[in-house]
Design an enzyme around this catalytic site. Structure first.
Site, PDB file in Angstrom:
ATOM      1  N   CYS A  81      -0.572   9.445   0.203  1.00 57.26           N
ATOM      2  CA  CYS A  81      -1.669   8.492   0.444  1.00 57.26           C
ATOM      3  C   CYS A  81      -1.623   7.443  -0.661  1.00 57.26           C
ATOM      4  CB  CYS A  81      -3.016   9.203   0.560  1.00 57.26           C
ATOM      5  SG  CYS A  81      -3.533  10.098  -0.920  1.00 57.26           S
ATOM      6  N   ARG A 107      -7.024  12.250  -0.041  1.00 56.05           N
ATOM      7  CA  ARG A 107      -6.500  12.728   1.254  1.00 56.05           C
ATOM      8  C   ARG A 107      -5.255  13.592   1.145  1.00 56.05           C
ATOM      9  NH1 ARG A 107      -5.955   6.925   3.681  1.00 56.05           N
ATOM     10  NH2 ARG A 107      -5.534   6.607   1.470  1.00 56.05           N
ATOM     11  N   ASP A 160      -9.780   6.315   4.376  1.00 53.05           N
ATOM     12  CA  ASP A 160      -9.740   6.563   2.931  1.00 53.05           C
ATOM     13  C   ASP A 160     -11.143   6.891   2.417  1.00 53.05           C
ATOM     14  OD1 ASP A 160      -9.377   6.632   0.261  1.00 53.05           O
ATOM     15  OD2 ASP A 160      -8.135   4.831   0.170  1.00 53.05           O
TER      16      ASP A 160
HETATM   17  P1  4NP Z   1      -6.610   8.555  -1.595  1.00 51.71           P
HETATM   18  O1  4NP Z   1      -7.900   7.712  -2.002  1.00 51.71           O
HETATM   19  O2  4NP Z   1      -5.542   7.543  -1.276  1.00 51.71           O
HETATM   20  O3  4NP Z   1      -7.032   9.328  -0.388  1.00 51.71           O
HETATM   21  O4  4NP Z   1      -6.284   9.427  -2.783  1.00 51.71           O
HETATM   22  C1  4NP Z   1      -7.888   6.739  -2.996  1.00 51.71           C
HETATM   23  C2  4NP Z   1      -8.082   7.071  -4.312  1.00 51.71           C
HETATM   24  C3  4NP Z   1      -8.110   6.082  -5.275  1.00 51.71           C
HETATM   25  C4  4NP Z   1      -7.927   4.757  -4.918  1.00 51.71           C
HETATM   26  C5  4NP Z   1      -7.713   4.434  -3.604  1.00 51.71           C
HETATM   27  C6  4NP Z   1      -7.688   5.413  -2.641  1.00 51.71           C
HETATM   28  N1  4NP Z   1      -7.999   3.735  -5.907  1.00 51.71           N
HETATM   29  O5  4NP Z   1      -7.917   2.546  -5.528  1.00 51.71           O
HETATM   30  O6  4NP Z   1      -8.133   4.023  -7.095  1.00 51.71           O
END
Ligand code: 4NP
Length: 148
Positions: A9, A15, A118
């Protein structure tokens, strides 16, 4: 020979840690020989545990993901893993931009090709259970397609 999967991800804190946790449990329950990791395309959260709400929803579903630590995907992963699976279209595109040729999308395995939304940008815990059930269903379905 053992097969291998990496779930990818953006941050590797919401996720893909859930996909890694759900996949490892299913593989264990079924006695399969499949190696699993997860990673993010971004570098912001390297070394961090999964976000609190992912740890919580995992726990509610009998999974302990609290010992996982975020890492960034690297091009060697595209050689090392048999299957590279993005959680949404932007993850798939980022992986292609990094040179990964055979990227799969998790939502194609039971959710009509939909993006796993997300949850980092969700307001509180609401919605994490839906994200979990989507990830859990598609992860199991995918493993069923490769297990033999
Ligand atoms: P993930 O969620 O891709 O599901 O782990 C996110 C976690 C952090 C960030 C973006 C998405 N971020 O921009 O820091």
């Amino acid at each position: 020979m053992s097969k291998s999967i990496i779930f990818v991800c953006l941050g590797n804190i919401c996720r893909s840690p859930l996909a890694e946790g759900a996949a490892k449990q299913y593989i264990k329950d079924k006695g399969l020989d499949i190696y699993v990791e997860s990673a993010g395309t971004g570098s912001w959260h390297i070394g961090e545990p999964p976000c609190e709400n992912s740890i919580k929803v995992a726990h509610q579903n009998g999974l302990d993901i609290s010992q996982q630590r975020a890492r960034q995907v690297k091009t060697e992963d595209f050689e090392k893993f048999d299957y590279v699976i993005g959680l949404d279209d932007s993850n798939v595109q980022n992986l292609k931009n990094l040179g990964c040729k055979n990227v799969l999308k998790l939502g194609d395995y039971g959710y009509d090709g939909k993006d796993v939304p997300d949850p980092y940008f969700f307001d509180g815990f609401e919605g994490f259970d839906k994200v979990f059930s989507m990830i859990n269903t598609c992860t199991k379905n995918f493993i069923d397609t490769i297990k033999n």
